[in-house]
Design a protein around this motif. Sequence first.
Motif, PDB file in Angstrom:
ATOM      1  N   LYS A   7       0.792  -1.223  -0.074  1.00  0.00           N
ATOM      2  CA  LYS A   7       0.022  -0.002  -0.123  1.00  0.00           C
ATOM      3  C   LYS A   7       0.750   1.235   0.078  1.00  0.00           C
ATOM      4  O   LYS A   7       0.650   2.084  -0.755  1.00  0.00           O
ATOM      5  N   PRO A  23      -7.046  -4.724   0.597  1.00  0.00           N
ATOM      6  CA  PRO A  23      -6.663  -6.044   0.181  1.00  0.00           C
ATOM      7  C   PRO A  23      -7.497  -6.521  -1.433  1.00  0.00           C
ATOM      8  O   PRO A  23      -6.616  -7.171  -2.093  1.00  0.00           O
ATOM      9  N   GLU A  24      -8.779  -6.229  -1.323  1.00  0.00           N
ATOM     10  CA  GLU A  24      -9.490  -6.710  -2.459  1.00  0.00           C
ATOM     11  C   GLU A  24      -9.522  -5.912  -3.796  1.00  0.00           C
ATOM     12  O   GLU A  24     -10.071  -6.009  -4.816  1.00  0.00           O
ATOM     13  N   ALA A  25      -8.813  -4.733  -3.627  1.00  0.00           N
ATOM     14  CA  ALA A  25      -8.515  -3.723  -4.781  1.00  0.00           C
ATOM     15  C   ALA A  25      -7.813  -4.235  -5.682  1.00  0.00           C
ATOM     16  O   ALA A  25      -7.012  -5.162  -5.630  1.00  0.00           O
ATOM     17  N   THR A  26      -8.260  -4.038  -7.015  1.00  0.00           N
ATOM     18  CA  THR A  26      -7.477  -4.448  -8.227  1.00  0.00           C
ATOM     19  C   THR A  26      -6.596  -3.254  -8.798  1.00  0.00           C
ATOM     20  O   THR A  26      -6.768  -2.324  -8.395  1.00  0.00           O
ATOM     21  N   THR A  28      -6.385  -2.404 -11.660  1.00  0.00           N
ATOM     22  CA  THR A  28      -7.067  -1.729 -12.575  1.00  0.00           C
ATOM     23  C   THR A  28      -8.108  -0.724 -11.781  1.00  0.00           C
ATOM     24  O   THR A  28      -8.004   0.490 -12.235  1.00  0.00           O
ATOM     25  N   GLU A  29      -8.540  -1.027 -10.851  1.00  0.00           N
ATOM     26  CA  GLU A  29      -9.307   0.001  -9.649  1.00  0.00           C
ATOM     27  C   GLU A  29      -8.398   1.079  -9.538  1.00  0.00           C
ATOM     28  O   GLU A  29      -8.985   2.114  -9.294  1.00  0.00           O
ATOM     29  N   GLN A  61      -3.861  -9.267 -10.477  1.00  0.00           N
ATOM     30  CA  GLN A  61      -4.938  -8.048 -10.291  1.00  0.00           C
ATOM     31  C   GLN A  61      -4.793  -7.398  -8.769  1.00  0.00           C
ATOM     32  O   GLN A  61      -4.684  -6.570  -8.413  1.00  0.00           O
ATOM     33  N   ARG A  62      -5.676  -8.647  -8.006  1.00  0.00           N
ATOM     34  CA  ARG A  62      -5.971  -8.180  -6.472  1.00  0.00           C
ATOM     35  C   ARG A  62      -4.713  -7.798  -5.573  1.00  0.00           C
ATOM     36  O   ARG A  62      -3.733  -8.770  -5.801  1.00  0.00           O
ATOM     37  N   LEU A  63      -4.613  -7.147  -4.948  1.00  0.00           N
ATOM     38  CA  LEU A  63      -3.429  -6.797  -3.901  1.00  0.00           C
ATOM     39  C   LEU A  63      -3.131  -7.845  -2.979  1.00  0.00           C
ATOM     40  O   LEU A  63      -2.019  -8.212  -2.722  1.00  0.00           O
ATOM     41  N   ASP A  64      -4.121  -8.541  -2.553  1.00  0.00           N
ATOM     42  CA  ASP A  64      -4.033  -9.671  -1.466  1.00  0.00           C
ATOM     43  C   ASP A  64      -3.188 -10.801  -2.366  1.00  0.00           C
ATOM     44  O   ASP A  64      -2.546 -11.576  -1.754  1.00  0.00           O
ATOM     45  N   ALA A  65      -3.604 -11.046  -3.416  1.00  0.00           N
ATOM     46  CA  ALA A  65      -2.912 -12.108  -4.235  1.00  0.00           C
ATOM     47  C   ALA A  65      -1.514 -11.698  -4.538  1.00  0.00           C
ATOM     48  O   ALA A  65      -0.791 -12.592  -4.595  1.00  0.00           O
TER      49      ALA A  65
END
Length: 78
Positions: A7, A23-26, A28-29, A61-65
Motif C-alpha cells: 500500500k 486487500p481486495e482492490a485491483t 485496474t481499480e 490483479q488483486r492486492l492480496d493475491a
Amino acid sequence: MLLDQLKEILVTSFQADPDLVAPEATLTELELDSLDLVELSLVIEKQFEARVSDDELAELQRLDAIASLIGDRTARAA
C-alpha cells in the motif's frame, strides 16, 4: 506486513488513492496501466528481493493475491 508495504509503495510511488488501496482492490481499480505494472514489478524486486513479472501482476490483479505471491517468493529465497 506485506500488504501495508505494498500500500505504501502504491500510494507514494504511483499516487494511488489511499482510500482505495485495500486487500481486495485491483490494479485496474487503482488505475495502474501496463507501464506502471512494469515499474511496480521492478520496485517489488528491489524492495522485497522477489521476482514478480508485470504479466503476473496483470494476471493476479488483486492486492492480496500479489502480496501472497511476494510472500511465497521471499519465503523460498530465505
